[in-house]
Design a protein around this motif. Structure first.
Motif, short mmCIF file in Angstrom:
data_model
loop_
_atom_site.label_atom_id
_atom_site.label_comp_id
_atom_site.label_asym_id
_atom_site.label_seq_id
_atom_site.Cartn_x
_atom_site.Cartn_y
_atom_site.Cartn_z
N ILE A 1 85.75 3.40 -24.58
CA ILE A 1 84.72 4.39 -24.92
C ILE A 1 84.90 4.81 -26.37
CG2 ILE A 1 83.79 6.67 -24.40
CD1 ILE A 1 84.80 6.35 -21.55
N SER A 2 83.85 4.68 -27.15
CA SER A 2 83.90 5.09 -28.56
C SER A 2 83.43 6.54 -28.70
CB SER A 2 83.05 4.16 -29.42
OG SER A 2 81.70 4.19 -28.97
N ALA A 3 83.69 7.10 -29.87
CA ALA A 3 83.30 8.49 -30.12
C ALA A 3 82.82 8.66 -31.55
CB ALA A 3 84.48 9.43 -29.84
N ARG A 4 81.94 9.61 -31.74
CA ARG A 4 81.50 9.98 -33.07
C ARG A 4 82.58 10.89 -33.66
NH1 ARG A 4 77.31 12.00 -31.47
NH2 ARG A 4 75.67 10.53 -32.05
N SER B 1 84.41 15.74 -32.92
CA SER B 1 84.20 14.48 -32.20
C SER B 1 83.24 14.69 -31.04
CB SER B 1 85.54 13.92 -31.68
OG SER B 1 86.11 14.80 -30.73
N TYR B 2 82.49 13.63 -30.75
CA TYR B 2 81.61 13.64 -29.58
C TYR B 2 81.59 12.23 -29.02
CZ TYR B 2 77.91 15.48 -26.61
OH TYR B 2 77.19 15.93 -25.52
N SER B 3 82.05 12.08 -27.80
CA SER B 3 82.15 10.75 -27.20
C SER B 3 80.77 10.20 -26.85
CB SER B 3 83.02 10.79 -25.95
OG SER B 3 84.34 11.17 -26.29
N HIS B 4 80.59 8.91 -27.09
CA HIS B 4 79.30 8.29 -26.79
C HIS B 4 79.04 8.22 -25.29
CE1 HIS B 4 79.84 6.49 -30.96
NE2 HIS B 4 78.81 7.28 -31.04
N ARG B 5 80.10 8.16 -24.52
CA ARG B 5 80.00 8.25 -23.06
C ARG B 5 81.10 9.18 -22.57
NH1 ARG B 5 81.22 2.96 -20.58
NH2 ARG B 5 82.23 2.44 -22.56
N GLU C 1 78.55 13.42 -16.07
CA GLU C 1 78.17 13.09 -17.43
C GLU C 1 76.86 13.75 -17.82
OE1 GLU C 1 78.37 9.31 -20.23
OE2 GLU C 1 77.15 8.94 -18.45
N ARG D 1 76.82 16.63 -20.71
CA ARG D 1 76.08 16.35 -21.94
C ARG D 1 75.03 17.43 -22.18
NH1 ARG D 1 76.33 12.15 -24.97
NH2 ARG D 1 77.37 10.91 -23.36
N TRP E 1 75.86 19.12 -25.80
CA TRP E 1 75.22 18.56 -26.98
C TRP E 1 74.45 19.60 -27.80
CZ3 TRP E 1 75.69 15.11 -30.44
CH2 TRP E 1 74.64 14.88 -31.35
#
Length: 389
Positions: free
Chosen positions: A174-177, A271-275, A333, A337, A341
């Motif tokens: 899982i990637s993150a911003r 940070s904010y995880s994409h998922r 999720e 979110r 968000w």
């Protein structure tokens, strides 16, 4: 060895989630790289947490609130926002609500100590301290972790609660911003010449952001946000010179300041995880969302998220007999979110506006401050600060 839920990370989010799930009768394996003595008696780290009434209620449900000494809980009656040299101040309070304060300030180390003390009272929580999670794998049916001590464990659900720089998140694919701001936050306790009136002050000034958080009689937490290099130089000052420097930076609004603790330096990254989920796994706390500290919502969002996840997992067990059922994770999720968000985006916008020292930015925030002084806007922000009080 099989456990229904494996939690990686025994910070506040991991501990809160472990307790919440254990209260439903689930068995928990809690893995933390720090040694147990550091968890049971964490050192003071400079961070003071502005707890909303909702978070205080959550800590009471977790059995942690009563484990915090009353003298370490400080009332937050009001929040004030200043902009440069402008004489205008934006003030938020509890208004006509039943409570006389916005929330309470408690040191991060006291919250962690209380949560750990509550967690070890639950026989359904097994703690493995002083080891790290080296490998993870998930499938449609199970989550498996390999630890640095050579042990392997299998569960129905794996939760990463290991900070905004989560290594487990990466291992799950899982990637993150990640937004490294190039600035650092310095925090430390000070003695004040003038009383703070139990009000928190946030001051957006040219080249710096200052905050003062009320703690006790003429005591407060001083928070200074500066470019990284400037922050390092400030933190390196001896206590006497540092007290004088803070007095100058705060324009003697609180009189002379004297250092009570060293300044702790925290480079700022949001940070904010994409998922927030994948097969048999979920992210909680800062591993999911790492907020900028300026609006003090990070801890409160993390606690609300762990309550949401614990509630949904318990419901999933009743319906499906499975803590990691995909329907449960999708509901988590979507809910998390929706809750995070808007605040994450709004906070970043506020930071961008109030730290822009160019002429258009200074004009915009001056106009914004005047608009926010109107009653409807002030009521809306006060409600946001109290979050459901």
């Amino acid at each position: 060895m099989t456990k229904p839920v494996i939690i990686a990370g025994a910070g506040p989010a991991g501990l809160a989630l472990a307790i919440g799930l254990a209260q439903t009768g689930l068995r928990i394996l809690l893995v933390e790289r720090q040694e147990e003595d550091m968890l049971s008696d964490p050192a003071f780290d400079g961070r003071e947490i502005a707890l909303t009434h909702s978070s205080i209620a959550a800590l009471k449900r977790l059995g942690a609130w009563e484990k915090i000494a009353p003298g370490n809980i400080h009332p937050l009656a009001e929040a004030r926002v200043l902009n440069g040299k402008s004489p205008l101040a934006l003030s938020f309070d509890a208004g006509r609500r039943s409570t006389a304060q916005l929330g309470s300030l408690v040191s991060n180390c006291d919250i962690r100590r209380a949560l750990f003390a509550s967690a070890i009272e639950h026989s359904g929580i097994e703690l493995i301290a002083g080891v790290s999670v080296e490998e993870v794998s998930t499938s449609d049916h199970a989550a498996q972790v390999s630890l640095s001590n050579g042990a392997e464990h299998v569960g129905s659900l794996l939760v990463a609660a290991d900070s905004r720089f989560s290594t487990i998140r990466g291992k799950l694919g899982i990637s993150a911003r990640m937004n490294r701001l190039g600035k650092s936050m310095l925090v430390g306790r000070v003695e004040l010449e003038r009383h703070h009136d139990n009000a928190a002050t946030e001051w957006f000034d040219n080249g710096q952001t200052l905050a003062l958080l009320p703690l006790g009689e003429r005591q407060a937490s001083a928070v200074v946000t500066l470019p990284d290099g400037d922050a390092e130089r400030l933190a390196a000052m001896d206590p006497g010179a540092l007290g004088d420097e803070l007095t100058r930076r705060f324009a003697r609004k609180f009189g002379q300041m004297r250092m009570l603790t060293p300044m702790h330096n925290y480079p700022l990254t949001t940070s904010y995880s994409h998922r927030f989920i994948t097969k048999r796994a979920a992210l909680a706390g800062d591993a999911a969302v790492g907020m900028h500290p300026v609006t003090a919502h990070g801890f409160n969002l993390g606690i609300a998220g762990t309550e949401r996840l614990a509630r949904l997992v318990a419901a999933g067990c009743r319906l499906h007999g499975d803590p990691g059922h995909p329907v449960t994770l999708r509901r988590y999720e979507a809910g998390h979110r929706a809750a995070t968000w808007p605040l994450y985006a709004a906070t970043n916008a506020i930071v961008g506006l109030y730290t822009d020292d160019r002429a258009p930015g200074r004009l915009a925030r001056g106009l914004g401050l005047r608009a926010a002084r109107l009653a409807p806007a002030r009521k809306a922000v006060s409600k946001l600060l109290m979050q459901g009080a």
